[in-house]
Design a protein around this motif. Sequence first.
Motif, PDB file in Angstrom:
ATOM      1  N   GLN A  24      64.375  -7.496 -37.321  1.00 27.03           N
ATOM      2  CA  GLN A  24      64.136  -8.622 -38.234  1.00 27.03           C
ATOM      3  C   GLN A  24      64.594  -8.238 -39.628  1.00 27.03           C
ATOM      4  N   GLU A  25      64.858  -9.252 -40.451  1.00 28.17           N
ATOM      5  CA  GLU A  25      65.308  -8.978 -41.824  1.00 28.17           C
ATOM      6  C   GLU A  25      64.247  -8.158 -42.560  1.00 28.17           C
ATOM      7  N   ARG A  26      64.691  -7.174 -43.315  1.00 25.73           N
ATOM      8  CA  ARG A  26      63.775  -6.322 -44.091  1.00 25.73           C
ATOM      9  C   ARG A  26      64.226  -6.294 -45.539  1.00 25.73           C
ATOM     10  N   CYS A  27      63.250  -6.059 -46.430  1.00 24.92           N
ATOM     11  CA  CYS A  27      63.609  -5.873 -47.836  1.00 24.92           C
ATOM     12  C   CYS A  27      63.690  -4.369 -48.109  1.00 24.92           C
ATOM     13  N   HIS A  28      64.298  -4.016 -49.220  1.00 24.80           N
ATOM     14  CA  HIS A  28      64.466  -2.604 -49.593  1.00 24.80           C
ATOM     15  C   HIS A  28      63.124  -1.880 -49.636  1.00 24.80           C
ATOM     16  N   LYS A  29      62.124  -2.567 -50.179  1.00 30.78           N
ATOM     17  CA  LYS A  29      60.803  -1.950 -50.346  1.00 30.78           C
ATOM     18  C   LYS A  29      60.214  -1.538 -48.985  1.00 30.78           C
ATOM     19  N   GLU A  30      60.350  -2.407 -47.983  1.00 30.71           N
ATOM     20  CA  GLU A  30      59.845  -2.099 -46.636  1.00 30.71           C
ATOM     21  C   GLU A  30      60.570  -0.895 -46.046  1.00 30.71           C
ATOM     22  N   VAL A  31      61.889  -0.879 -46.215  1.00 29.27           N
ATOM     23  CA  VAL A  31      62.707   0.201 -45.660  1.00 29.27           C
ATOM     24  C   VAL A  31      62.360   1.533 -46.335  1.00 29.27           C
ATOM     25  N   GLN A  32      62.201   1.500 -47.665  1.00 26.27           N
ATOM     26  CA  GLN A  32      61.831   2.728 -48.376  1.00 26.27           C
ATOM     27  C   GLN A  32      60.473   3.241 -47.907  1.00 26.27           C
ATOM     28  N   LYS A  33      59.517   2.332 -47.732  1.00 26.05           N
ATOM     29  CA  LYS A  33      58.183   2.727 -47.273  1.00 26.05           C
ATOM     30  C   LYS A  33      58.270   3.338 -45.877  1.00 26.05           C
ATOM     31  N   HIS A  50      71.848   3.603 -48.369  1.00 26.25           N
ATOM     32  CA  HIS A  50      73.268   3.341 -48.635  1.00 26.25           C
ATOM     33  C   HIS A  50      73.993   2.988 -47.331  1.00 26.25           C
ATOM     34  N   HIS A  51      73.732   3.764 -46.280  1.00 25.29           N
ATOM     35  CA  HIS A  51      74.340   3.523 -44.956  1.00 25.29           C
ATOM     36  C   HIS A  51      73.955   2.132 -44.441  1.00 25.29           C
ATOM     37  N   LEU A  52      72.673   1.767 -44.554  1.00 22.74           N
ATOM     38  CA  LEU A  52      72.196   0.466 -44.056  1.00 22.74           C
ATOM     39  C   LEU A  52      72.838  -0.691 -44.827  1.00 22.74           C
ATOM     40  N   LEU A  58      70.958  -4.011 -43.975  1.00 23.39           N
ATOM     41  CA  LEU A  58      70.034  -4.324 -45.065  1.00 23.39           C
ATOM     42  C   LEU A  58      70.763  -5.224 -46.052  1.00 23.39           C
ATOM     43  N   ASN A  59      70.209  -6.409 -46.284  1.00 23.29           N
ATOM     44  CA  ASN A  59      70.845  -7.364 -47.172  1.00 23.29           C
ATOM     45  C   ASN A  59      69.733  -8.172 -47.850  1.00 23.29           C
ATOM     46  N   GLU A  60      69.534  -7.939 -49.133  1.00 25.90           N
ATOM     47  CA  GLU A  60      68.427  -8.567 -49.865  1.00 25.90           C
ATOM     48  C   GLU A  60      68.539 -10.091 -49.896  1.00 25.90           C
ATOM     49  N   THR A  61      69.746 -10.616 -50.046  1.00 24.96           N
ATOM     50  CA  THR A  61      69.942 -12.068 -50.087  1.00 24.96           C
ATOM     51  C   THR A  61      69.536 -12.676 -48.750  1.00 24.96           C
ATOM     52  N   ARG A  62      70.020 -12.087 -47.677  1.00 24.37           N
ATOM     53  CA  ARG A  62      69.702 -12.580 -46.336  1.00 24.37           C
ATOM     54  C   ARG A  62      68.200 -12.510 -46.077  1.00 24.37           C
ATOM     55  N   PHE A  63      67.581 -11.405 -46.507  1.00 24.57           N
ATOM     56  CA  PHE A  63      66.123 -11.257 -46.341  1.00 24.57           C
ATOM     57  C   PHE A  63      65.391 -12.372 -47.083  1.00 24.57           C
ATOM     58  N   ALA A  64      65.739 -12.578 -48.350  1.00 26.99           N
ATOM     59  CA  ALA A  64      65.050 -13.571 -49.178  1.00 26.99           C
ATOM     60  C   ALA A  64      65.193 -14.971 -48.578  1.00 26.99           C
ATOM     61  N   GLN A  65      66.382 -15.303 -48.102  1.00 29.26           N
ATOM     62  CA  GLN A  65      66.620 -16.628 -47.515  1.00 29.26           C
ATOM     63  C   GLN A  65      65.811 -16.800 -46.226  1.00 29.26           C
ATOM     64  N   ALA A  66      65.813 -15.796 -45.375  1.00 31.55           N
ATOM     65  CA  ALA A  66      65.065 -15.872 -44.121  1.00 31.55           C
ATOM     66  C   ALA A  66      63.564 -15.945 -44.400  1.00 31.55           C
ATOM     67  N   PHE A  67      63.106 -15.180 -45.377  1.00 33.35           N
ATOM     68  CA  PHE A  67      61.688 -15.160 -45.747  1.00 33.35           C
ATOM     69  C   PHE A  67      61.254 -16.546 -46.228  1.00 33.35           C
ATOM     70  N   ILE A  91      62.227  -8.494 -55.035  1.00 33.48           N
ATOM     71  CA  ILE A  91      63.487  -9.204 -54.818  1.00 33.48           C
ATOM     72  C   ILE A  91      63.967  -9.728 -56.175  1.00 33.48           C
ATOM     73  N   SER A  92      65.271  -9.650 -56.407  1.00 30.27           N
ATOM     74  CA  SER A  92      65.829 -10.056 -57.703  1.00 30.27           C
ATOM     75  C   SER A  92      65.662 -11.563 -57.930  1.00 30.27           C
ATOM     76  N   LYS A  93      65.618 -11.935 -59.210  1.00 32.57           N
ATOM     77  CA  LYS A  93      65.499 -13.342 -59.608  1.00 32.57           C
ATOM     78  C   LYS A  93      66.641 -14.161 -59.003  1.00 32.57           C
ATOM     79  N   TYR A  94      67.835 -13.588 -59.012  1.00 32.82           N
ATOM     80  CA  TYR A  94      69.013 -14.255 -58.453  1.00 32.82           C
ATOM     81  C   TYR A  94      68.792 -14.597 -56.974  1.00 32.82           C
TER      82      TYR A  94
END
Length: 163
Positions: A24-33, A50-52, A58-67, A91-94
Amino acid sequence: MHPTQKTYTVEEAKRHLERYCAYQERCHKEVQKKLRDMRMIPEAIDLIIHHLLQHNFLNETRFAQAFARGKFKTKKWGKQRIVRELKFREISKYNITLALKEISEEAYLKTFHELAEKRLRQLEFETNIQKKKKKLADYLLYRGWESNLVWEKVHNTCNDKPL
């Protein structure tokens, strides 16, 4: 430290996190944890993230949209709650702005009115008008609906006297 706790090589951790992100889509914070919980060192964490990112796991835009889509459709959250939860996930304001565009204004207002009507049916036995108004408003505000929408709905549906 538990002697039975598994340790991972960078390659094992990469594969593990690829599956974690593909599920499932994940945010950076979840992955770091998750990586910290796996007891990876900061350098390995940076390398794996970096690899992800590079391989689009890992894609913050995709995560935010799915969320935003998911919480709106399944939990019937309003935009304010969605924004608050996305900010909590750093997640960024953008990307928050892009995520909110996933919800059409028409669907948003339709869902709001359906949710308010459903709650009103649950409150039909509440005889105290003030309590009924408060319960309806609290219910909708908790779910993150804008206060102007909520108060307008409360005023129009319990139209004995304004709050």
